[in-house]
Design an enzyme around this catalytic site. Structure first.
Site, PDB file in Angstrom:
ATOM      1  N   ALA B  14       1.109  -1.060  -0.265  1.00  0.00           N
ATOM      2  CA  ALA B  14       0.544   0.038   0.272  1.00  0.00           C
ATOM      3  C   ALA B  14       1.188   1.034   0.381  1.00  0.00           C
ATOM      4  N   CYS B  45       5.154 -11.675  -1.635  1.00  0.00           N
ATOM      5  CA  CYS B  45       4.062 -12.566  -2.147  1.00  0.00           C
ATOM      6  C   CYS B  45       4.807 -13.770  -2.886  1.00  0.00           C
ATOM      7  N   GLY B 239      -3.458 -17.640  10.856  1.00  0.00           N
ATOM      8  CA  GLY B 239      -4.401 -15.731  10.773  1.00  0.00           C
ATOM      9  C   GLY B 239      -3.094 -14.452  10.925  1.00  0.00           C
ATOM     10  N   ASP B 283      -3.011  -3.566   4.996  1.00  0.00           N
ATOM     11  CA  ASP B 283      -3.521  -4.322   5.291  1.00  0.00           C
ATOM     12  C   ASP B 283      -4.844  -4.003   6.991  1.00  0.00           C
ATOM     13  N   GLY B 301      -2.292  -8.445  -1.203  1.00  0.00           N
ATOM     14  CA  GLY B 301      -1.617  -7.792  -1.661  1.00  0.00           C
ATOM     15  C   GLY B 301      -1.892  -6.908  -3.300  1.00  0.00           C
ATOM     16  N   VAL B 330      -6.510 -16.074  -4.782  1.00  0.00           N
ATOM     17  CA  VAL B 330      -5.647 -17.664  -5.219  1.00  0.00           C
ATOM     18  C   VAL B 330      -4.531 -17.562  -4.156  1.00  0.00           C
ATOM     19  N   TYR B 424     -14.073 -21.232 -27.056  1.00  0.00           N
ATOM     20  CA  TYR B 424     -14.084 -23.047 -27.181  1.00  0.00           C
ATOM     21  C   TYR B 424     -12.709 -23.180 -28.120  1.00  0.00           C
TER      22      TYR B 424
HETATM   23  C1  LIG Z   1     -10.939 -28.063 -38.105  1.00  0.00           C
HETATM   24  C2  LIG Z   1     -12.534 -27.622 -37.105  1.00  0.00           C
HETATM   25  C3  LIG Z   1     -11.214 -26.813 -36.372  1.00  0.00           C
HETATM   26  C4  LIG Z   1     -12.323 -26.384 -35.418  1.00  0.00           C
HETATM   27  N1  LIG Z   1     -12.370 -25.793 -33.827  1.00  0.00           N
HETATM   28  C5  LIG Z   1     -13.013 -25.241 -33.690  1.00  0.00           C
HETATM   29  C6  LIG Z   1     -12.480 -25.024 -32.119  1.00  0.00           C
HETATM   30  O1  LIG Z   1     -11.905 -24.832 -31.864  1.00  0.00           O
HETATM   31  N2  LIG Z   1     -14.012 -24.484 -31.804  1.00  0.00           N
HETATM   32  C7  LIG Z   1     -15.022 -23.998 -31.706  1.00  0.00           C
HETATM   33  O2  LIG Z   1     -15.621 -23.570 -30.806  1.00  0.00           O
HETATM   34  N3  LIG Z   1     -15.201 -24.273 -33.271  1.00  0.00           N
HETATM   35  C8  LIG Z   1     -14.823 -24.975 -33.746  1.00  0.00           C
HETATM   36  N4  LIG Z   1     -14.680 -25.439 -35.144  1.00  0.00           N
HETATM   37  C9  LIG Z   1     -16.483 -24.863 -35.401  1.00  0.00           C
HETATM   38  C10 LIG Z   1     -17.951 -26.325 -35.030  1.00  0.00           C
HETATM   39  O3  LIG Z   1     -16.580 -27.443 -35.131  1.00  0.00           O
HETATM   40  C11 LIG Z   1     -18.414 -25.586 -35.818  1.00  0.00           C
HETATM   41  O4  LIG Z   1     -19.338 -24.723 -36.101  1.00  0.00           O
HETATM   42  C12 LIG Z   1     -19.023 -26.592 -35.129  1.00  0.00           C
HETATM   43  O5  LIG Z   1     -19.320 -28.082 -35.721  1.00  0.00           O
HETATM   44  C13 LIG Z   1     -21.046 -26.283 -36.699  1.00  0.00           C
HETATM   45  O6  LIG Z   1     -21.622 -27.235 -35.805  1.00  0.00           O
HETATM   46  P1  LIG Z   1     -22.814 -27.348 -37.242  1.00  0.00           P
HETATM   47  O7  LIG Z   1     -23.802 -28.940 -36.066  1.00  0.00           O
HETATM   48  O8  LIG Z   1     -23.976 -25.863 -37.073  1.00  0.00           O
HETATM   49  O9  LIG Z   1     -22.350 -28.329 -38.019  1.00  0.00           O
HETATM   50  P2  LIG Z   1     -21.817 -29.109 -38.431  1.00  0.00           P
HETATM   51  O10 LIG Z   1     -21.160 -30.293 -36.938  1.00  0.00           O
HETATM   52  O11 LIG Z   1     -21.295 -29.544 -39.159  1.00  0.00           O
HETATM   53  O12 LIG Z   1     -22.637 -30.491 -38.566  1.00  0.00           O
HETATM   54  C14 LIG Z   1     -22.860 -30.600 -39.448  1.00  0.00           C
HETATM   55  C15 LIG Z   1     -23.885 -31.702 -40.284  1.00  0.00           C
HETATM   56  O13 LIG Z   1     -24.552 -32.278 -41.222  1.00  0.00           O
HETATM   57  C16 LIG Z   1     -24.794 -32.905 -41.393  1.00  0.00           C
HETATM   58  N5  LIG Z   1     -25.131 -32.528 -42.919  1.00  0.00           N
HETATM   59  C17 LIG Z   1     -24.863 -31.714 -44.280  1.00  0.00           C
HETATM   60  N6  LIG Z   1     -25.685 -32.022 -44.987  1.00  0.00           N
HETATM   61  C18 LIG Z   1     -26.219 -33.152 -45.185  1.00  0.00           C
HETATM   62  C19 LIG Z   1     -27.417 -33.527 -45.511  1.00  0.00           C
HETATM   63  N7  LIG Z   1     -27.720 -33.494 -47.394  1.00  0.00           N
HETATM   64  N8  LIG Z   1     -28.214 -34.857 -45.045  1.00  0.00           N
HETATM   65  C20 LIG Z   1     -27.585 -35.209 -44.253  1.00  0.00           C
HETATM   66  N9  LIG Z   1     -26.892 -34.478 -43.438  1.00  0.00           N
HETATM   67  C21 LIG Z   1     -26.253 -33.233 -43.644  1.00  0.00           C
HETATM   68  C22 LIG Z   1     -23.509 -33.272 -41.891  1.00  0.00           C
HETATM   69  O14 LIG Z   1     -22.959 -35.011 -41.860  1.00  0.00           O
HETATM   70  C23 LIG Z   1     -23.412 -32.715 -40.149  1.00  0.00           C
HETATM   71  O15 LIG Z   1     -23.685 -34.470 -39.735  1.00  0.00           O
HETATM   72  C24 LIG Z   1     -14.248 -26.009 -35.724  1.00  0.00           C
HETATM   73  C25 LIG Z   1     -14.103 -26.598 -37.199  1.00  0.00           C
HETATM   74  C26 LIG Z   1     -13.363 -27.186 -37.378  1.00  0.00           C
HETATM   75  C27 LIG Z   1     -13.751 -27.996 -38.769  1.00  0.00           C
HETATM   76  C1  LIG Z   2       3.880 -14.975   2.986  1.00  0.00           C
HETATM   77  C2  LIG Z   2       3.762 -14.310   2.001  1.00  0.00           C
HETATM   78  C3  LIG Z   2       2.207 -14.589   0.842  1.00  0.00           C
HETATM   79  C4  LIG Z   2       1.107 -14.194  -0.040  1.00  0.00           C
HETATM   80  N1  LIG Z   2       1.105 -14.043  -0.683  1.00  0.00           N
HETATM   81  C5  LIG Z   2      -0.367 -13.022  -1.191  1.00  0.00           C
HETATM   82  C6  LIG Z   2      -0.834 -13.829  -2.214  1.00  0.00           C
HETATM   83  O1  LIG Z   2      -0.325 -14.161  -3.112  1.00  0.00           O
HETATM   84  N2  LIG Z   2      -1.542 -12.915  -2.929  1.00  0.00           N
HETATM   85  C7  LIG Z   2      -1.809 -11.302  -2.666  1.00  0.00           C
HETATM   86  O2  LIG Z   2      -2.233 -10.459  -3.028  1.00  0.00           O
HETATM   87  N3  LIG Z   2      -1.753 -11.257  -1.744  1.00  0.00           N
HETATM   88  C8  LIG Z   2      -0.639 -11.954  -0.395  1.00  0.00           C
HETATM   89  N4  LIG Z   2      -0.033 -11.509   1.066  1.00  0.00           N
HETATM   90  C9  LIG Z   2      -0.361 -10.796   1.283  1.00  0.00           C
HETATM   91  C10 LIG Z   2       0.145  -9.037   1.098  1.00  0.00           C
HETATM   92  O3  LIG Z   2       1.551  -9.840   0.500  1.00  0.00           O
HETATM   93  C11 LIG Z   2      -0.614  -8.143   2.125  1.00  0.00           C
HETATM   94  O4  LIG Z   2      -1.310  -8.228   1.527  1.00  0.00           O
HETATM   95  C12 LIG Z   2       0.669  -6.824   1.290  1.00  0.00           C
HETATM   96  O5  LIG Z   2       2.254  -6.723   1.641  1.00  0.00           O
HETATM   97  C13 LIG Z   2       0.137  -5.702   2.765  1.00  0.00           C
HETATM   98  O6  LIG Z   2       0.366  -4.471   1.927  1.00  0.00           O
HETATM   99  P1  LIG Z   2       0.596  -3.593   2.898  1.00  0.00           P
HETATM  100  O7  LIG Z   2       1.197  -2.499   2.949  1.00  0.00           O
HETATM  101  O8  LIG Z   2      -0.645  -3.127   3.785  1.00  0.00           O
HETATM  102  O9  LIG Z   2       1.260  -3.886   3.839  1.00  0.00           O
HETATM  103  P2  LIG Z   2       3.031  -4.371   4.228  1.00  0.00           P
HETATM  104  O10 LIG Z   2       3.467  -4.530   2.216  1.00  0.00           O
HETATM  105  O11 LIG Z   2       2.879  -5.805   4.845  1.00  0.00           O
HETATM  106  O12 LIG Z   2       3.799  -3.887   4.535  1.00  0.00           O
HETATM  107  C14 LIG Z   2       4.303  -3.044   5.575  1.00  0.00           C
HETATM  108  C15 LIG Z   2       4.902  -1.988   6.095  1.00  0.00           C
HETATM  109  O13 LIG Z   2       4.832  -1.068   6.836  1.00  0.00           O
HETATM  110  C16 LIG Z   2       6.381  -0.798   7.439  1.00  0.00           C
HETATM  111  N5  LIG Z   2       6.000  -1.294   9.422  1.00  0.00           N
HETATM  112  C17 LIG Z   2       5.236  -1.645   9.471  1.00  0.00           C
HETATM  113  N6  LIG Z   2       4.657  -1.004  11.162  1.00  0.00           N
HETATM  114  C18 LIG Z   2       6.343   1.054  11.195  1.00  0.00           C
HETATM  115  C19 LIG Z   2       6.484   1.092  11.945  1.00  0.00           C
HETATM  116  N7  LIG Z   2       6.113   1.356  13.110  1.00  0.00           N
HETATM  117  N8  LIG Z   2       7.333   2.267  11.509  1.00  0.00           N
HETATM  118  C20 LIG Z   2       7.958   2.063  10.129  1.00  0.00           C
HETATM  119  N9  LIG Z   2       7.591   1.178   9.134  1.00  0.00           N
HETATM  120  C21 LIG Z   2       6.528   0.119   9.817  1.00  0.00           C
HETATM  121  C22 LIG Z   2       6.576  -2.772   7.737  1.00  0.00           C
HETATM  122  O14 LIG Z   2       7.765  -2.500   7.566  1.00  0.00           O
HETATM  123  C23 LIG Z   2       6.557  -2.671   5.620  1.00  0.00           C
HETATM  124  O15 LIG Z   2       7.760  -1.907   4.815  1.00  0.00           O
HETATM  125  C24 LIG Z   2       0.881 -12.604   1.060  1.00  0.00           C
HETATM  126  C25 LIG Z   2       1.524 -12.309   2.097  1.00  0.00           C
HETATM  127  C26 LIG Z   2       3.082 -13.306   2.888  1.00  0.00           C
HETATM  128  C27 LIG Z   2       3.282 -11.976   4.585  1.00  0.00           C
END
Ligand SMILES: Cc1cc2nc3c(=O)[nH]c(=O)nc-3n(C[C@H](O)[C@H](O)[C@H](O)COP(=O)(O)OP(=O)(O)OC[C@H]3O[C@@H](n4cnc5c(N)ncnc54)[C@H](O)[C@@H]3O)c2cc1C
Ligand SMILES: Cc1cc2nc3c(=O)[nH]c(=O)nc-3n(C[C@H](O)[C@H](O)[C@H](O)COP(=O)(O)OP(=O)(O)OC[C@H]3O[C@@H](n4cnc5c(N)ncnc54)[C@H](O)[C@@H]3O)c2cc1C
Lengths: 453, 453
Positions: B14, B45, B239, B283, B301, B330, B424
């Site tokens: 902070a 962290c 805590g 904090d 943090g 997380v 997807y």
């Molecule tokens: C290589 C590839 C990668 C892809 N990757 C992705 C992806 O990563 N993510 C994503 O979201 N989409 C992806 N797509 C797109 C996705 O597959 C299509 O959008 C989806 O399948 C569409 O669904 P549909 O039912 O409209 O058509 P289709 O799934 O193509 O189905 C069409 C159906 O109609 C039938 N048909 C057609 N004409 C006739 C007919 N005259 N008589 C009887 N049956 C017929 C065919 O036989 C088939 O069963 C990809 C497509 C391809 C080709």
């Molecule tokens: C091991 C560990 C893992 C963590 N992992 C995560 C994570 O993955 N994700 C996440 O979001 N958060 C995480 N946190 C929490 C995060 O680090 C704290 O929430 C964040 O640092 C808070 O910031 P701050 O400035 O309030 O306090 P701090 O960063 O602790 O700073 C406090 C400051 O005040 C100073 N101070 C205190 N009293 C005095 C004084 N009297 N005079 C002078 N200086 C003083 C200290 O020296 C320091 O500089 C983790 C914390 C720890 C300890």
């Protein structure tokens, strides 16, 4: 329930998830799920990581085995494409000619990789990555690939890039616009991703398109701005398009994005008229963007999965309106996690917003704690609320994106976010979280801008 | 500035932080900072992690060296305890008898470990861990310690526990109440922490107090509920208490918590009268709990650091009221991250709240993605808002605690949190984040409770 026979077209993130939820909550429903793919209930999203051998087997991606469907009373028909929807007759027809009637229909046909209109794009050796079969095919080719070109700087290609590099291939990534991941990142954030890939050995070409993919029996090279780049494997990663063939055929309305227009209950329209018995969800349907209020396609699994619950609710007669979408996302490129949520600067400008931004580079742990990583953060505000954010780093990205998503989703300002307390321990974060710091600085900028108005 | 001579007593999270901020913003101020410790500007962290040899040297924890103070024009007086504050004469007196006058005084004296009134507690070999000197002393003893007893189950001791275990000592942790970390966790969450420590080899005794610490020249054993436990080293971690000796001596008002009472501008009181020229923070000072509105000591943090900015503002005449505190935190126990925010069940009951709770165990990655960890989540609601949360796991804890902190801080309900979108990718999260799931289930519980009212 209003009508017992429910048919899903599509067994992916939206369709199968909704069917599962429905089956659990309405055991009397008669649910049929069609998928044109042989395997369902697998994770598309895991494929880049099988390719990179982080996951050892594609089978690990299969989340449910067919017995689970049986237990739930779900009739899941794999390898069965639906060829036609008869809206008036309330029936779908499979490619085998079978006609199946429904009381309620859910279209969840997903998206498909955009295939750029480039000569040679259909040559053998040119791959896309959407289905498990695509993944397996790529895996087989990957082993022998010496020269790989990824066309497009989208997330799926970039997630797969490490697989090529780790397999020892020479990798070139070509993106037409002047940066990678243009829909997720601002240019200078994309530069971080680019530097990461370059450092891993990739060559990245931005601002240049592909003229042609060349080869006779199979792909041999890619021509980019006149340069011929050898390639025995090409992966297309130039964005996706909603898969709407079936909807179009049935004259269901499509929107400006090319996706199916749905209302907040996921009901589709025909000629502007809402159909009560047909829903669409997942990658194939438009959603409303939270910040812009405009329709948008968000092709991510998390959005599709969330929608599935609303779809199930609505099928059960519990009318739960689906809210506008923000779409937080994360893309994993080797060790790098690249997250984004809300609007980029470019998206702001398109929406008529001139954003105020702040970028910060921070650390993920206390600086004396070993193993900490750099995290790059960019936040965007419309001068009032937060409207977007981008986060890149090797750890701590997903959690921060979710914080941002909550903040943006609830309409918070940068000052609101800066005011939020965060936890601290040296192995977990710095004393002041870099996201808090970025929000604080952006809040100052916003305050100054308001004063000078 | 109102008066140029500013004196800080305390150079920790902070005091020194506020002094730094002030020095930067008011170069004309004449700032003197006193610390009774020889070294300042180090991270308390970090100490558990030096003890555990994660960080190699205590010097690494020192964040600023004295030349930095000079450069800023700060007069930092280390090893100089303040012995007296003369509020009427506006001066402090050092232990060396030097009198230093101030115009404004800041008391930031932090906290200190609570030393339980147990016979033998002052024997050599009984340690606390607050300052760098404490850390170094513990480090020296740690090397030869064979039998260690930690008295108290608070976070600082638990964060240090792995250091003892890793050094090969036999460790016993004794906590008087029937659980570890009682101010952060509910009993069953604390049981997870206990199991983790036991699995690492610690013996944990809860619900039993220490009768005595025994030894002649130095500590030899600890008696707990009649049992004599050998001990050549004892660490107190029962805590902390606010360090208020100086404030008390100056007749500054202390509150019910034992901490210095401050108003929202950190001004202290004498006999109920606010003193305009004396502030206290960190904090040693009470804050107002956000949920209860009651005074509380939060010795972390992150709170101290945040307060420092308000203190600097107020010294600069910019009156910024300090808001009530939630205190997310997380604690890192070896590999285990233990996060909490807001109220525990016990704290709820003390505040007259009967909480509704939900506990969930989830995973941090898609289940097929290697390296994922278990994450345990407990959420608490007062039947309306979220009022507390506890998260334990080996990764992904900090980010989720920050999401919760934002949600609780902004008065959100479990449904609000459940409604937030999350990102997807398989290496980053499951499709549905376990936090979202827990919030969803708690929202259902809250809704049911409302209905049945
Ligand atoms: C290589 C590839 C990668 C892809 N990757 C992705 C992806 O990563 N993510 C994503 O979201 N989409 C992806 N797509 C797109 C996705 O597959 C299509 O959008 C989806 O399948 C569409 O669904 P549909 O039912 O409209 O058509 P289709 O799934 O193509 O189905 C069409 C159906 O109609 C039938 N048909 C057609 N004409 C006739 C007919 N005259 N008589 C009887 N049956 C017929 C065919 O036989 C088939 O069963 C990809 C497509 C391809 C080709
Ligand atoms: C091991 C560990 C893992 C963590 N992992 C995560 C994570 O993955 N994700 C996440 O979001 N958060 C995480 N946190 C929490 C995060 O680090 C704290 O929430 C964040 O640092 C808070 O910031 P701050 O400035 O309030 O306090 P701090 O960063 O602790 O700073 C406090 C400051 O005040 C100073 N101070 C205190 N009293 C005095 C004084 N009297 N005079 C002078 N200086 C003083 C200290 O020296 C320091 O500089 C983790 C914390 C720890 C300890």
């Amino acid at each position: 329930m209003n009508g017992r026979r429910i048919v899903f077209v599509g067994a992916g993130g939206a369709g199968l998830t909704a069917a599962f939820t429905l089956a659990r909550r309405a055991p009397d429903a008669q649910i049929t799920v069609f998928s044109k793919d042989p395997v369902v209930a697998y994770s598309q999203c895991g494929m880049p990581f099988v390719l990179d051998r982080k996951i050892l087997d594609f089978n690990k991606l299969v989340i449910y085995q067919p017995p689970v469907f049986k237990d739930l009373g779900l009739d899941v028909r794999t390898s069965t494409a639906i060829e036609e929807i008869d809206l008036d007759g309330r029936a779908v027809t499979t490619e085998k000619g079978e006609r199946v009637e429904y009381d309620r229909l859910v279209i969840a046909t997903g998206s498909r990789p955009f295939v750029p209109p480039v000569p040679g794009v259909h040559l053998p050796g040119v791959h896309t990555l959407l289905t498990l079969e695509d993944g397996k095919a790529l895996y087989e080719r990957l082993k022998d690939a010496l020269n790989v070109v990824i066309i497009g700087g989208g997330p799926i290609g970039l997630e797969t890039a490490p697989a090529f590099l780790d397999a020892g291939a020479k990798l070139t990534i070509i993106e037409r616009v002047p940066q990678l991941m243009p829909s997720a990142l601002d240019p200078e954030m994309a530069a971080i991703v680019q530097a990461h890939l370059e450092q891993k050995g990739a060559r990245v070409i931005t601002g240049r398109g592909v003229d042609s993919i060349n080869g006779t029996a199979r792909v041999e090279s890619v021509t980019c701005a006149g340069e011929v780049i050898p390639a025995d494997l090409v992966l297309l990663s130039a964005g996706i398009r909603p898969n709407t063939d079936l909807a179009k055929q049935a004259s269901i309305d499509l929107g400006v994005t090319g996706g199916i227009v749905v209302d907040e209950y996921f009901r589709v329209r025909r000629n502007g008229k809402v159909l009560d018995d047909v829903l669409a969800a997942g990658d194939c349907a438009e959603v409303t963007g939270l910040i812009t209020g405009k329709p948008v396609i968000y092709a991510v699994g998390s959005v599709a999965n969330r929608q599935a619950k609303y779809v199930a609710d609505n099928l059960l007669g519990k009318k739960t309106p689906y809210p506008p979408v923000l779409c937080p996302a994360v893309c994993v490129i080797g060790d790098l996690h690249v997250g984004n949520v809300g609007l980029t600067t470019h998206a702001c400008e398109q929406a008529g917003i001139t954003p105020l931004t702040f970028s910060a580079r921070g650390a993920t742990r206390a600086r004396y704690y070993p193993g900490g990583k750099t995290v790059d953060i960019k936040l965007l505000s419309d001068g009032d609320r937060l409207v977007g954010g981008q986060i890149i780093g090797e750890e701590g990205v997903g959690g921060r994106i979710n914080v941002l998503s909550l903040a943006i989703g609830k309409g918070m300002s940068p000052a609101d976010l800066a005011g939020a307390e965060t936890c601290y321990a040296p192995p977990v974060s710095p004393l002041i979280d870099p996201l808090t710091y970025a929000a604080e600085m952006l809040a100052l900028k916003v305050a100054r801008a308001k004063k000078s108005q």
